[in-house]
Scaffold this motif. Sequence first.
Motif, PDB file in Angstrom:
ATOM      1  N   MET A  24       0.805  -1.224   0.000  1.00  0.00           N
ATOM      2  CA  MET A  24       0.000   0.000   0.000  1.00  0.00           C
ATOM      3  C   MET A  24       0.840   1.278   0.000  1.00  0.00           C
ATOM      4  SD  MET A  24      -2.861  -1.336   2.737  1.00  0.00           S
ATOM      5  CE  MET A  24      -3.715   0.237   2.811  1.00  0.00           C
ATOM      6  N   TYR A  25       2.015   1.249   0.608  1.00  0.00           N
ATOM      7  CA  TYR A  25       2.825   2.461   0.741  1.00  0.00           C
ATOM      8  C   TYR A  25       4.079   2.340  -0.123  1.00  0.00           C
ATOM      9  CZ  TYR A  25      -0.179   3.331   4.771  1.00  0.00           C
ATOM     10  OH  TYR A  25      -1.253   3.542   5.588  1.00  0.00           O
ATOM     11  N   PRO A  26       4.186   3.149  -1.178  1.00  0.00           N
ATOM     12  CA  PRO A  26       5.349   3.028  -2.077  1.00  0.00           C
ATOM     13  C   PRO A  26       6.667   3.414  -1.419  1.00  0.00           C
ATOM     14  CG  PRO A  26       3.985   4.920  -2.669  1.00  0.00           C
ATOM     15  CD  PRO A  26       3.219   4.142  -1.652  1.00  0.00           C
ATOM     16  N   SER A  27       6.637   4.235  -0.364  1.00  0.00           N
ATOM     17  CA  SER A  27       7.883   4.669   0.273  1.00  0.00           C
ATOM     18  C   SER A  27       8.392   3.671   1.313  1.00  0.00           C
ATOM     19  CB  SER A  27       7.682   6.036   0.933  1.00  0.00           C
ATOM     20  OG  SER A  27       6.637   5.984   1.887  1.00  0.00           O
ATOM     21  N   LEU A  28       7.610   2.632   1.617  1.00  0.00           N
ATOM     22  CA  LEU A  28       8.039   1.619   2.584  1.00  0.00           C
ATOM     23  C   LEU A  28       8.889   0.557   1.896  1.00  0.00           C
ATOM     24  CD1 LEU A  28       5.084   0.742   4.995  1.00  0.00           C
ATOM     25  CD2 LEU A  28       7.246   1.826   5.562  1.00  0.00           C
ATOM     26  N   SER A  29       9.917   0.088   2.589  1.00  0.00           N
ATOM     27  CA  SER A  29      10.739  -1.018   2.095  1.00  0.00           C
ATOM     28  C   SER A  29      11.167  -1.871   3.287  1.00  0.00           C
ATOM     29  CB  SER A  29      11.962  -0.506   1.334  1.00  0.00           C
ATOM     30  OG  SER A  29      12.837   0.174   2.218  1.00  0.00           O
ATOM     31  N   THR A  30      11.800  -2.992   2.997  1.00  0.00           N
ATOM     32  CA  THR A  30      12.223  -3.920   4.045  1.00  0.00           C
ATOM     33  C   THR A  30      13.748  -3.981   4.093  1.00  0.00           C
ATOM     34  OG1 THR A  30      10.266  -5.237   3.556  1.00  0.00           O
ATOM     35  CG2 THR A  30      11.936  -6.243   4.944  1.00  0.00           C
ATOM     36  N   THR A  31      14.257  -3.989   5.288  1.00  0.00           N
ATOM     37  CA  THR A  31      15.691  -4.189   5.478  1.00  0.00           C
ATOM     38  C   THR A  31      15.909  -5.450   6.310  1.00  0.00           C
ATOM     39  OG1 THR A  31      17.706  -3.219   6.376  1.00  0.00           O
ATOM     40  CG2 THR A  31      15.675  -2.690   7.513  1.00  0.00           C
ATOM     41  N   VAL A  32      16.920  -6.248   5.922  1.00  0.00           N
ATOM     42  CA  VAL A  32      17.249  -7.489   6.623  1.00  0.00           C
ATOM     43  C   VAL A  32      18.588  -7.288   7.331  1.00  0.00           C
ATOM     44  CG1 VAL A  32      17.676  -9.954   6.413  1.00  0.00           C
ATOM     45  CG2 VAL A  32      16.012  -8.840   4.910  1.00  0.00           C
ATOM     46  N   ILE A  33      18.560  -7.448   8.643  1.00  0.00           N
ATOM     47  CA  ILE A  33      19.764  -7.246   9.453  1.00  0.00           C
ATOM     48  C   ILE A  33      20.128  -8.581  10.098  1.00  0.00           C
ATOM     49  CG2 ILE A  33      20.814  -5.947  11.340  1.00  0.00           C
ATOM     50  CD1 ILE A  33      18.597  -3.839  10.904  1.00  0.00           C
ATOM     51  N   GLU A  34      21.306  -9.090   9.803  1.00  0.00           N
ATOM     52  CA  GLU A  34      21.789 -10.332  10.407  1.00  0.00           C
ATOM     53  C   GLU A  34      22.694  -9.972  11.584  1.00  0.00           C
ATOM     54  OE1 GLU A  34      23.512 -13.090   7.793  1.00  0.00           O
ATOM     55  OE2 GLU A  34      21.869 -13.039   6.330  1.00  0.00           O
ATOM     56  N   GLN A  35      22.241 -10.299  12.770  1.00  0.00           N
ATOM     57  CA  GLN A  35      22.992 -10.003  13.999  1.00  0.00           C
ATOM     58  C   GLN A  35      23.674 -11.282  14.483  1.00  0.00           C
ATOM     59  OE1 GLN A  35      19.911  -8.526  16.550  1.00  0.00           O
ATOM     60  NE2 GLN A  35      19.899  -6.482  15.615  1.00  0.00           N
ATOM     61  N   GLN A  36      25.009 -11.245  14.562  1.00  0.00           N
ATOM     62  CA  GLN A  36      25.744 -12.430  14.987  1.00  0.00           C
ATOM     63  C   GLN A  36      25.362 -12.816  16.407  1.00  0.00           C
ATOM     64  OE1 GLN A  36      29.934 -11.808  14.470  1.00  0.00           O
ATOM     65  NE2 GLN A  36      29.816 -11.893  12.230  1.00  0.00           N
ATOM     66  N   GLU A  37      25.138 -14.113  16.582  1.00  0.00           N
ATOM     67  CA  GLU A  37      24.803 -14.712  17.872  1.00  0.00           C
ATOM     68  C   GLU A  37      23.477 -14.208  18.436  1.00  0.00           C
ATOM     69  OE1 GLU A  37      27.930 -14.310  20.651  1.00  0.00           O
ATOM     70  OE2 GLU A  37      29.467 -15.205  19.363  1.00  0.00           O
ATOM     71  N   GLU A  38      22.743 -13.435  17.655  1.00  0.00           N
ATOM     72  CA  GLU A  38      21.434 -12.954  18.133  1.00  0.00           C
ATOM     73  C   GLU A  38      20.303 -13.379  17.212  1.00  0.00           C
ATOM     74  OE1 GLU A  38      21.292  -8.834  18.967  1.00  0.00           O
ATOM     75  OE2 GLU A  38      23.004  -8.861  20.346  1.00  0.00           O
ATOM     76  N   GLY A  39      20.542 -13.307  15.925  1.00  0.00           N
ATOM     77  CA  GLY A  39      19.487 -13.721  15.019  1.00  0.00           C
ATOM     78  C   GLY A  39      19.370 -12.793  13.828  1.00  0.00           C
ATOM     79  N   ILE A  40      18.199 -12.807  13.205  1.00  0.00           N
ATOM     80  CA  ILE A  40      17.925 -12.030  11.997  1.00  0.00           C
ATOM     81  C   ILE A  40      16.742 -11.122  12.277  1.00  0.00           C
ATOM     82  CG2 ILE A  40      17.224 -12.186   9.588  1.00  0.00           C
ATOM     83  CD1 ILE A  40      18.619 -14.929   9.581  1.00  0.00           C
ATOM     84  N   VAL A  41      16.843  -9.871  11.807  1.00  0.00           N
ATOM     85  CA  VAL A  41      15.795  -8.879  12.039  1.00  0.00           C
ATOM     86  C   VAL A  41      15.258  -8.402  10.699  1.00  0.00           C
ATOM     87  CG1 VAL A  41      15.218  -6.636  13.016  1.00  0.00           C
ATOM     88  CG2 VAL A  41      16.819  -8.146  14.217  1.00  0.00           C
ATOM     89  N   LEU A  42      13.941  -8.486  10.549  1.00  0.00           N
ATOM     90  CA  LEU A  42      13.237  -7.907   9.402  1.00  0.00           C
ATOM     91  C   LEU A  42      12.544  -6.644   9.885  1.00  0.00           C
ATOM     92  CD1 LEU A  42      11.590 -10.979   7.656  1.00  0.00           C
ATOM     93  CD2 LEU A  42      13.096  -9.333   6.560  1.00  0.00           C
ATOM     94  N   ALA A  43      12.902  -5.502   9.299  1.00  0.00           N
ATOM     95  CA  ALA A  43      12.332  -4.229   9.753  1.00  0.00           C
ATOM     96  C   ALA A  43      11.855  -3.427   8.557  1.00  0.00           C
ATOM     97  CB  ALA A  43      13.373  -3.436  10.552  1.00  0.00           C
ATOM     98  N   LEU A  44      10.803  -2.632   8.787  1.00  0.00           N
ATOM     99  CA  LEU A  44      10.290  -1.723   7.755  1.00  0.00           C
ATOM    100  C   LEU A  44      10.981  -0.378   7.888  1.00  0.00           C
ATOM    101  CD1 LEU A  44       6.446  -2.437   7.769  1.00  0.00           C
ATOM    102  CD2 LEU A  44       8.207  -3.424   6.320  1.00  0.00           C
ATOM    103  N   GLN A  45      11.361   0.182   6.749  1.00  0.00           N
ATOM    104  CA  GLN A  45      11.986   1.493   6.760  1.00  0.00           C
ATOM    105  C   GLN A  45      11.397   2.340   5.645  1.00  0.00           C
ATOM    106  OE1 GLN A  45      16.142   1.123   5.951  1.00  0.00           O
ATOM    107  NE2 GLN A  45      15.866   0.256   3.905  1.00  0.00           N
ATOM    108  N   CYS A  46      11.549   3.640   5.761  1.00  0.00           N
ATOM    109  CA  CYS A  46      10.989   4.585   4.791  1.00  0.00           C
ATOM    110  C   CYS A  46      12.110   5.073   3.883  1.00  0.00           C
ATOM    111  CB  CYS A  46      10.324   5.750   5.506  1.00  0.00           C
ATOM    112  SG  CYS A  46       9.494   6.893   4.381  1.00  0.00           S
TER     113      CYS A  46
END
Length: 766
Positions: A244-266
């Motif tokens: 729905m929002y063209p300015s939204l995108s996804t970033t994938v952050i791999e954190q060592q020994e913690e896991g993986i984070v999927l976050a929305l960014q503008c």
Amino acid sequence: MASFVTEVLASSGKLEKEDLSSKISKMSRKVEDTKDKVCDMMNKRYSDFLPSLQSSETLMGHVDEVSKEMEGLKNCIENEVFSCFNIVVAVPVSQFHNAMEEFNKALLEKKYVDAANLLEKVQRDSPQNLKLSVDSLKSSQLPLLSALSSELTVQRENLVYHLGDEWRRLVIWTLPSSKEPAGLKSFLKVELKLSVSCSKDSEPRPLALLCNVLKAMAIQGELHNKIKLFSQVLLKNMLKPLVMYPSLSTTVIEQQEEGIVLALQCLEETHKERSTPAQVYSKLLLVLYTLHSHLLGTVLLPVSCSTCFWEKSILSWLTLSMILGELIWEDISQCIIHECLLYSIPTNSSQLEKYSTVIKETEEFEKSLKEMEYLQGDSTDLLKYARDVNCHFASKKCRDVIVAARTLMTSKMHNTVKITPDSRLCLPKLPASGLDKKKENCKEEVTMENSKQLSAWSLCLPACRISESVQQLMELALSTLCEAVGSSTQCALQLFFTVRNIFQLFYDVVPTYHKENLLRFPHLAAIQHNNCMYLAHYLLTLGHHFRAHLPEPLCEGVATFVDMVPGFRKLGAQCFLAQLNVQRAELLERLSTAHKFCNLDDGENYIAASKAVRQVIHQLKQLGTVWQEVLPVTIYCKAMGNLLNTAIAEIISKIMMLEDISSEDGEHLHTLCQTITEEGPLVFTPLAEENKNEKYQEEVSLYVKKWSMFKELVIVLRANLQEIVDRWADAKGPLAMEFTSSEVKSLIRALFQNTERRAVALTKIK
């Protein structure tokens, strides 16, 4: 006398003796019967009953002995069963106890799959064996079975609790507050973290525990509910916002020994209202690929464990991607269709060829989903929608055209443009059809030609003014028909009949929406008349211009608008006639204040009559100014002539009704009528240039039916008897052309006193 008494007594004694003997015999019989009954009773009592009583007592004794033997046997059996039960139950109970110890050990070591399998085995085997062993025993005598069942339930709930706790620790959602309004800013707070666990040597072992938890949930039948809740949160807070929002995108952050984070960014602020299909597909694939590679594609579930919530027949193993895809695909595909693909449909047929890129992108998107096992079928609603672009283009185009047309119809009508005979519609140049080529060949062979040619202005619209919105409406219809040329049959049919619907909508909407203004303002009524005539004029040839270039069956004669022409002409005429009736009623109302033009020697009556005449002239001049260069000249002159004729006819009828006109009254009437004859022609000003209006002012008699009659009346009002007789000229003069003999005689009687000269004059009026 003595002998008679003796006889009576003797007779009575004899009778008594006879009666006594009969009674004695009856009594004897009863005594015998009673003896017989007593004998029978005694026999039954002592011969039959006593032996049966003795046999019954003997049987009772035997029954008591048998009962005592049965009770002893029962006690022996119970003692034997309980002694055997201790041996039979000991083995399964021992197995149950060992299994529970192994279960608790596995639970402490977080070996959830082993724990779940042990619990399932105990639940499947041990309780059934115990039940078979003690099926014949009462539960009140053996509470062990209920105790074991309770223990199983407690341990299962314990396992479910630990699995849920691990799920919440390993799959962490960060969501905006429910009190915060939904919007772009709120979705920037959304994060999904997939935690990892570390082995004893501190080397990272990504998502191993999470996979273990998911498999255990599958064994316990709890996985479907967890994945369903996960899919709902994923759809609402991540997938749908990305669409729905063209300015939204996804970033994938791999954190060592913690896991993986999927976050929305503008991203950088964009002025686009909608994302392109390629942008939407790339953003969704990033999220789904990350989930598949780190979570959903790593867990294989056996069919037997998933049959409780998965009804499809799967060969051997099932991944979580299949489950999640089944749960989210319908919602996300509908979201993509309504929030992205719908707005990517071209608005012009020339852009349809470029849409093949979108179809290819959609195919690649679905291919990627199938590779990750989110999709199982060959064709989906999303791809079908993209491939049916021609149908959707036509529907969208038709909807937009109807909305634009209705907006034009409800806009203000008084914004006008001038139409001249040399004005032409900007008809597009269409490709030559086979029919046109045949006509060209025929023209080369034809040598005969009519020497008399029509004027260049034949069949052209006269100069007038129409609403700017109507001109734009016709241009909209032309552009829509141009879109139909070269389109598919279904698309062309939809577009063509949409154009017909535009004109039908005009026919229905405009007279209703502008009803009050059309009656209140003469200017708008004249414009509406011109609008209808303008549309009717071009509808005559509009279908003919496009017919040969449209697909079947439109090219076979269906593409026509001629049937709508009479309706538009009638609509325009009715609108203008309604306005003329309003103006005619106002003229008659003004003349009604003239007191029937009688007793004008009275100052008040003359002032009232003079005022009424001036108001009529003023109203006509105002209308002439309002309609100037709006109506075509011929329509203008006919309308003004009709209204002026109404006023003149009313004045003539009132004067003809007067029975006595004094010389002073006659002079006043002549003055008033002379005012009309002088100023009446001046209301004919169809053109803005005054010198060009003289022609129409001199031709008043052509447009005012009773103009000559009125002028004759003006002459008669000041003429003498001889002049009247001379103008009659034996029913051959100008007066006889306008009035009947009875009307002329009535005027003479009203104007002149009863004298011999009047009588002679009346005899000459025949």
